[in-house]
Design a protein around this motif. Structure first.
Motif, mmCIF file in Angstrom:
data_model
loop_
_atom_site.group_PDB
_atom_site.id
_atom_site.type_symbol
_atom_site.label_atom_id
_atom_site.label_comp_id
_atom_site.label_asym_id
_atom_site.label_seq_id
_atom_site.Cartn_x
_atom_site.Cartn_y
_atom_site.Cartn_z
ATOM 1 N N HIS A 124 9.505 27.445 6.239
ATOM 2 C CA HIS A 124 8.125 27.871 6.000
ATOM 3 C C HIS A 124 7.369 27.672 7.095
ATOM 4 C CE1 HIS A 124 9.682 26.338 1.454
ATOM 5 N NE2 HIS A 124 9.793 27.818 1.818
ATOM 6 N N ASP A 127 7.724 30.942 8.767
ATOM 7 C CA ASP A 127 6.694 32.029 8.355
ATOM 8 C C ASP A 127 5.335 32.226 8.865
ATOM 9 O OD1 ASP A 127 8.791 32.500 6.680
ATOM 10 O OD2 ASP A 127 7.519 31.446 4.854
ATOM 11 N N ARG A 299 10.833 30.918 -5.161
ATOM 12 C CA ARG A 299 10.069 30.940 -3.848
ATOM 13 C C ARG A 299 8.619 30.931 -4.054
ATOM 14 N NH1 ARG A 299 9.904 35.105 -1.430
ATOM 15 N NH2 ARG A 299 11.371 36.436 -2.686
ATOM 16 N N SER A 303 7.480 27.436 -2.587
ATOM 17 C CA SER A 303 7.321 27.393 -0.851
ATOM 18 C C SER A 303 6.365 26.503 -0.710
ATOM 19 C CB SER A 303 7.054 28.913 -0.701
ATOM 20 O OG SER A 303 8.030 29.452 -0.906
ATOM 21 N N ASN A 304 6.417 25.747 0.641
ATOM 22 C CA ASN A 304 5.650 24.880 1.027
ATOM 23 C C ASN A 304 5.129 23.731 0.120
ATOM 24 O OD1 ASN A 304 4.030 23.667 2.993
ATOM 25 N ND2 ASN A 304 2.285 24.994 2.635
ATOM 26 N N SER A 311 0.760 30.968 -4.218
ATOM 27 C CA SER A 311 1.814 30.421 -5.189
ATOM 28 C C SER A 311 1.592 30.580 -6.512
ATOM 29 C CB SER A 311 2.137 29.014 -4.457
ATOM 30 O OG SER A 311 1.319 28.115 -4.876
ATOM 31 N N ASP A 347 14.860 23.140 1.768
ATOM 32 C CA ASP A 347 14.261 24.011 0.950
ATOM 33 C C ASP A 347 12.743 23.794 0.619
ATOM 34 O OD1 ASP A 347 16.261 26.104 0.643
ATOM 35 O OD2 ASP A 347 17.311 24.520 -0.947
#
Length: 538
Positions: A124, A127, A299, A303-304, A311, A347
């Motif tokens: 992440h 990204d 995801r 994510s993060n 999100s 992850d």
């Protein structure tokens, strides 16, 4: 859930005395950290110690800026902007393309810093690096298209020439958040620089080093030294100082703070763009590819560690596939690897702070106490790190629960069953936010039709959030209480310019000529208007 214990950074030279020399326990040497912190405009002699959320390691003593420091930053920026605004678009584009290359060349260093300061998983953090490189390349390649003078239709065809110029605002104030510390520190400022402005930036206190590294890379790419100024300190103190001097303000953060920013900008009659909170929905339609939807939902939600403005926190799944989808979604979530460190296999990383952890715990426990079911997760994981919390899926969330309408900004999502798509659209539009949405369906045309009914600034079809976030030519921002203005695309750079119309009149003046009466002149204008109506001219 898989897990990975925290990794140890390399030891630096010299005696380890973290409280007085934070770099001693950090994976970077003292000189490197000191060089970055010197970029903060500060003469107060005061500093604030920052720590990594991963293991509590001290990172740096960040100099703090006073109102006088902010004033000095703006003076420097204005002097630099006066000459920068006269540089050519081609020159600015050349520097942005160098920035693109430098960011990709230094990806590992940038990613390391982002992981240490934010606690996020390495993939992440990558990204962010990639997004900044894409943003630099996009505005370099599209600079002429967005900024060149345009010809517009004049009042009298053939006699009136109108040119539209894009004039830089001057000095832009950028107040950026901690959740995406590299991309949010730079991606809004890159188009500001491209448009001929200077920037005074105030990054969030949690992630100053990452933002300062970004400032260093801008200078290495070739931007004038004083064109990008960095100040530091509590937002309640430094923020008003910036807003009181800027020609335009770009803010990313909470809706509550965004309201105050907008009010202060309104008092000065300056513009602002605000990306604020969200309670983002995802719709899984009856014809969705279940495996693809489960992967995307994972995801979208985690994510993060869910600390992403776009999100997903609310999920609506069609009756026909609900049970099968939930089974796959839970399985994917439970297979996630949680951990602290720089391993690409992680992850999900850590939350940023105790405040974020407290909010997540409070939302989940409130929902649990009021009857929601925890399908997976729902636990604080201090064995992995101070602020770790498991990715959590809730079922049976009702309006009386705190997490129903309030943004959690953590790894928590509620799953809801729907019976028809009209109902799903109505539920997705509930509340006051409108930032991002996702729709999963194998019928793209139907999904795009539904997207037009969703009150969100971005809608992704068969993707979590990356399709809109990564499409630099498309605008990105929120509706309703999720903000105002847009980043990316033409809107993302035009917000930093003033539109200036320049009309050149040839031959006939816009007034009676050669003794003509006002009445005769008015009749001529009416005849001209009727002729233009027949030729379909505007």
């Amino acid at each position: 859930m898989s897990q990975q214990m925290p990794s140890q950074g390399p030891v630096t030279d010299g005696p380890p005395d973290p409280e007085h020399d934070p770099a001693a326990s950090y994976a970077l040497d003292r000189d490197y950290v000191a060089a970055l912190t010197r970029r903060v405009v500060s003469r107060t002699g005061e500093s604030a110690l920052t720590r990594s959320p991963l293991g509590g390691q001290p990172l740096a003593n960040i100099p703090q800026s006073s109102d006088d420091d902010v004033a000095e930053a703006f003076e420097r920026a204005r002097r630099a902007q006066a000459s920068w605004s006269r540089t050519s678009i081609d020159h600015r584009a050349e520097i942005l393309l160098r920035l693109h290359d430098i960011v990709l060349d230094r990806e590992s260093e940038i990613t390391d810093m982002t992981v240490w300061e934010s606690g996020k998983a390495r993939k992440h953090a990558f990204d962010e690096t990639f997004h900044v490189a894409l943003t630099a390349r996009y505005y370099a390649r599209k600079g002429h298209e967005h900024l060149d003078p345009e010809r517009r239709i004049g009042l009298m065809p053939g006699l009136t020439r109108v040119d539209l110029n894009r004039v830089p605002k001057g000095v832009v104030g950028i107040i950026s958040p901690w959740n995406y510390p590299f991309t949010m520190a730079l991606c809004d400022g890159i188009p500001a620089l491209m448009a001929g402005n200077a920037v005074v930036a105030k990054p969030d206190a949690h992630t100053m080093l990452t933002a300062l590294l970004g400032a260093q890379l801008l200078e290495e790419a070739g931007f004038p030294k004083d064109l990008w100024q960095v100040v530091a300190g509590p937002g309640s103190e430094v923020g008003p100082s910036i807003i009181g001097r800027a020609d335009y303000v770009c803010f990313t953060g909470s809706t509550a703070t965004g309201r105050r920013v907008a009010q202060q900008c309104a008092d000065r009659l300056i513009g602002c763009s605000l990306e604020l909170g969200g309670k983002n929905p995802i719709l899984i339609l009856r014809d969705a590819d279940i495996e693809k939807a489960a992967e995307g939902a994972t995801r979208a939600s985690f994510s993060n560690a869910g600390q992403l403005c776009v999100s997903t926190e609310r999920m609506f799944v069609a009756d026909q596939i609900h049970d099968r989808f939930v089974e796959r979604f839970v399985a994917r979530t439970e297979a996630m690897t949680l951990g602290a460190g720089h391993d690409w296999a992680i992850d999900m990383g850590s939350l940023i702070s105790q405040d974020q952890l407290d909010t997540v715990i409070a939302h989940v426990e409130d929902a649990r106490a009021k009857g929601a079911r925890v399908l997976t997760g729902g636990r604080h994981r201090p064995d992995l790190g101070r602020f770790f919390y498991e990715p959590t899926i809730l079922e049976g969330v009702t309006p009386d629960m705190t997490c129903f309408g309030n943004e959690t900004f953590g790894p928590v999502v509620s799953v809801n069953r729907f019976h028809d798509e009209t109902e799903a659209i109505a539920r997705a539009n509930e509340g006051h936010y409108g930032l991002n949405a996702s729709i999963y369906s194998q019928d793209g045309r139907r999904a795009r039709a539904i997207a037009r009914e969703i009150r969100c600034g971005t809608v992704n079809i068969n993707e979590a959030f990356g399709a809109t976030f990564g499409s630099l030519d498309a605008p990105m921002g929120g509706m309703r209480e999720s903000g105002m203005g847009r980043r990316q695309g033409s809107e993302g750079i035009h917000r930093y310019t003033e539109s200036q119309a320049v009309a050149t009149q040839r031959g006939m003046a816009f007034s009676p000529m050669l003794g003509m009466s006002n009445e005769t002149f008015a009749k001529i204008l009416k005849v001209q208007a009727r002729l233009m109506r027949r030729t379909r001219r505007p």
